[in-house]
Enzyme design. Structure first.
Site, PDB file in Angstrom:
ATOM      1  N   CYS A  84      21.543  54.318  -6.409  1.00  0.00           N
ATOM      2  CA  CYS A  84      20.744  55.233  -6.614  1.00  0.00           C
ATOM      3  C   CYS A  84      20.675  56.023  -5.001  1.00  0.00           C
ATOM      4  O   CYS A  84      20.541  55.243  -4.002  1.00  0.00           O
ATOM      5  CB  CYS A  84      19.350  54.648  -6.827  1.00  0.00           C
ATOM      6  SG  CYS A  84      17.955  56.283  -6.728  1.00  0.00           S
ATOM      7  N   GLN A 101       3.351  68.105   1.068  1.00  0.00           N
ATOM      8  CA  GLN A 101       3.644  67.156   1.773  1.00  0.00           C
ATOM      9  C   GLN A 101       3.904  65.810   0.939  1.00  0.00           C
ATOM     10  O   GLN A 101       3.091  65.556   0.166  1.00  0.00           O
ATOM     11  CB  GLN A 101       2.645  66.744   3.017  1.00  0.00           C
ATOM     12  CG  GLN A 101       2.632  67.512   4.367  1.00  0.00           C
ATOM     13  CD  GLN A 101       3.850  67.649   5.034  1.00  0.00           C
ATOM     14  OE1 GLN A 101       4.684  66.794   5.078  1.00  0.00           O
ATOM     15  NE2 GLN A 101       4.005  68.813   5.559  1.00  0.00           N
ATOM     16  N   CYS A 120      14.558  47.150  -4.856  1.00  0.00           N
ATOM     17  CA  CYS A 120      14.708  47.757  -6.340  1.00  0.00           C
ATOM     18  C   CYS A 120      16.153  47.521  -6.667  1.00  0.00           C
ATOM     19  O   CYS A 120      17.070  47.362  -5.959  1.00  0.00           O
ATOM     20  CB  CYS A 120      14.686  49.320  -6.000  1.00  0.00           C
ATOM     21  SG  CYS A 120      15.055  50.326  -7.371  1.00  0.00           S
ATOM     22  N   CYS A 163      10.894  51.997  -9.635  1.00  0.00           N
ATOM     23  CA  CYS A 163      11.182  52.815  -8.410  1.00  0.00           C
ATOM     24  C   CYS A 163      10.011  52.578  -7.500  1.00  0.00           C
ATOM     25  O   CYS A 163       8.984  52.779  -7.606  1.00  0.00           O
ATOM     26  CB  CYS A 163      11.027  54.332  -8.705  1.00  0.00           C
ATOM     27  SG  CYS A 163      11.499  55.494  -7.200  1.00  0.00           S
ATOM     28  N   PHE A 208       4.384  79.720   9.173  1.00  0.00           N
ATOM     29  CA  PHE A 208       4.893  78.708   8.221  1.00  0.00           C
ATOM     30  C   PHE A 208       4.057  78.264   7.426  1.00  0.00           C
ATOM     31  O   PHE A 208       4.129  76.859   7.220  1.00  0.00           O
ATOM     32  CB  PHE A 208       6.063  78.144   8.623  1.00  0.00           C
ATOM     33  CG  PHE A 208       7.328  78.915   9.415  1.00  0.00           C
ATOM     34  CD1 PHE A 208       8.074  79.443   8.889  1.00  0.00           C
ATOM     35  CD2 PHE A 208       7.266  78.999  10.833  1.00  0.00           C
ATOM     36  CE1 PHE A 208       9.320  80.451   9.636  1.00  0.00           C
ATOM     37  CE2 PHE A 208       8.139  79.546  11.463  1.00  0.00           C
ATOM     38  CZ  PHE A 208       9.013  80.287  10.934  1.00  0.00           C
ATOM     39  N   ASP A 264       5.193  74.934  11.573  1.00  0.00           N
ATOM     40  CA  ASP A 264       5.685  73.798  10.374  1.00  0.00           C
ATOM     41  C   ASP A 264       6.981  74.575   9.770  1.00  0.00           C
ATOM     42  O   ASP A 264       6.677  74.713   8.376  1.00  0.00           O
ATOM     43  CB  ASP A 264       4.722  73.275   9.488  1.00  0.00           C
ATOM     44  CG  ASP A 264       5.186  72.318   8.820  1.00  0.00           C
ATOM     45  OD1 ASP A 264       6.480  71.744   9.155  1.00  0.00           O
ATOM     46  OD2 ASP A 264       4.529  71.898   7.794  1.00  0.00           O
ATOM     47  N   GLU A 303       2.572  83.181   6.150  1.00  0.00           N
ATOM     48  CA  GLU A 303       3.498  82.608   5.387  1.00  0.00           C
ATOM     49  C   GLU A 303       4.485  83.649   4.512  1.00  0.00           C
ATOM     50  O   GLU A 303       3.770  84.702   4.140  1.00  0.00           O
ATOM     51  CB  GLU A 303       2.693  81.741   3.993  1.00  0.00           C
ATOM     52  CG  GLU A 303       3.592  81.234   3.092  1.00  0.00           C
ATOM     53  CD  GLU A 303       4.691  80.332   3.277  1.00  0.00           C
ATOM     54  OE1 GLU A 303       5.966  80.653   2.752  1.00  0.00           O
ATOM     55  OE2 GLU A 303       4.517  79.652   4.338  1.00  0.00           O
ATOM     56  N   CYS A 341      10.601  68.759  10.173  1.00  0.00           N
ATOM     57  CA  CYS A 341      11.181  67.777   9.138  1.00  0.00           C
ATOM     58  C   CYS A 341      12.705  67.608   9.542  1.00  0.00           C
ATOM     59  O   CYS A 341      13.297  67.004   8.628  1.00  0.00           O
ATOM     60  CB  CYS A 341      11.043  68.216   7.608  1.00  0.00           C
ATOM     61  SG  CYS A 341      11.660  69.827   7.338  1.00  0.00           S
TER      62      CYS A 341
END
Length: 397
Positions: free
Chosen positions: A55, A236, A49, A133, A263, A329, A283, A355
């Site tokens: 960026c 996701q 890129c 991109c 979650f 999660d 949740e 994550c």
């Protein structure tokens, strides 16, 4: 002239030399020479890129796939090692391909007689007006020049955010920071949505999204089930990443008749697991909870959706002990209180999808101290060329 070899990439993307120095823009195999110059090695790649290095969306386009895979793997295994956690089986690292990202938030600003639209520079509020991109799905990037033209006509001098998500019906777009002054701008937005086949166009003026255009209800398919998609809900980032996470969730819970999915969001894992088990999907976000509940009821699936804030009111040990397997999660902060309750329960199997390797490692240590073993661990790099890393893990006792 000898120098110090670059041996790894640090958490924020700098290369780390054998002598401990951090070197911006270096990858393993490069050499830091005594005069301060960098001698390229075999794992250096040509960034795909033109915006790379300005960026802030990508930090590692100068690394080849071997170096990227090693970086993702090291981030996860180092997090485990930081808590003295041994891994019984390290599964193959998954790396998402280019042009796979199906959701993104772009930033826009009218400046100097033109409208800038793109990502922010690293560590800055300045906007890089992107002309290409390599991470975005083509369906999303195709809208960027068209959005730029349209927003140049109707936007004020205030900053604008553009949230794009690829759904079953097409692109879902939410604009923030745009004020509609009169009928003309409203008609321009509706014409844009119709002419470009948007699945939904919403306007957020500080009070939540207001839908302007939605020809049919917007859904995302999770585990083969079409689930209503509330505006800007969590999804996701890539389809391939979701598939590997769901496949591990199924493999790690194989044989479980009852599963608590904590979650649970829209039900990404609940629906993937519901073919073989009864699932409690817990949740806190009401719109996501209701979307999951509605989809489960419509399909008559064995998924019971429960609205509960697990940070303020985690499932208690006696509740957790009723399930054959627990899946979590959580957000980036992890699940300290909920993991403590799991550790004090009679649970024998825990699947933890994360994550954030750092918060995962902290929570994993709590499980290890309670007698669990880390049976399986898989590093996942859905955010290609970035320093954001995910993982799947299985604990048993």
């Amino acid at each position: 002239m000898t120098g110090s070899p670059i041996i790894r990439i640090a958490a924020k993307g700098d290369g780390v030399a054998e002598d401990g120095r951090h070197v911006s823009g270096a990858v393993p195999g490069d050499t830091m020479l005594p005069d301060g110059t960098l001698e390229p090695g075999p794992h250096r790649a040509t960034p795909p890129c033109r915006h790379f290095a300005r960026c802030g969306g990508c930090q590692l386009q100068h690394a080849d796939d071997a170096a990227l895979l090693q970086f993702v793997t090291d981030r996860v295994t180092s997090a485990a090692a930081s808590q003295d956690i041994s891994v019984c089986e390290l599964l193959e690292t998954h790396l998402s391909p280019p042009q796979s990202r199906r959701r993104a938030t772009l930033h826009g600003l009218k400046a100097g007689g033109k409208f800038l639209l793109g990502f922010r520079e690293g560590g800055s509020h300045r906007i890089v007006d992107i002309a290409e991109c390599p991470i975005l799905r083509l369906e999303l990037f195709a809208l960027v020049p068209r959005l730029r033209t349209m927003l140049a006509r109707i936007a004020s001098e205030a900053p604008v955010d553009v949230a794009l998500t690829l759904t079953d019906q097409g692109v879902d777009c939410t604009l923030s920071g745009v004020t509609l002054d009169g009928l003309g701008p409203t008609e321009a937005l509706l014409d844009f949505a119709r002419d470009h086949g948007l699945a939904r166009l919403s306007l957020d003026q500080g009070y939540g999204g207001e839908t302007l255009w939605e020809p049919e209800p917007v859904t995302v398919t999770l585990g083969g089930v079409a689930v209503g998609f509330p505006e800007q809900s969590f999804l996701q980032p890539t389809e391939d990443g979701e598939a590997i996470l769901a496949a591990d969730a199924r493999a790690f819970t194989d044989g479980a008749g009852t599963i608590a999915d904590l979650f649970s969001g829209l039900g990404t894992f609940a629906f993937a697991l519901s073919g073989a088990a009864k699932v409690l999907a817990v949740e806190a976000a009401r719109d996501a909870h209701l979307a999951c509940k509605s989809a489960a009821n419509a399909q008559r699936l064995p998924v019971h959706a429960l609205h509960r804030d697990l940070f303020r009111n985690p499932l208690q040990p006696e509740e957790i002990s009723r399930f054959d397997a627990i899946l979590l999660d959580p957000p980036r902060a992890g699940a300290r209180e909920q993991i403590a309750a799991v550790a004090n329960s009679e649970a024998k199997r825990v699947v933890y999808i994360s994550c954030n390797p750092a918060s995962w490692a902290r929570d994993a240590k709590t499980l290890i101290d309670a007698g669990f073993r880390l049976e399986k661990l898989r590093p996942v790099g859905q955010f290609r060329w970035s320093t954001h890393v995910e993982l799947t893990s299985l604990f048993a006792r």
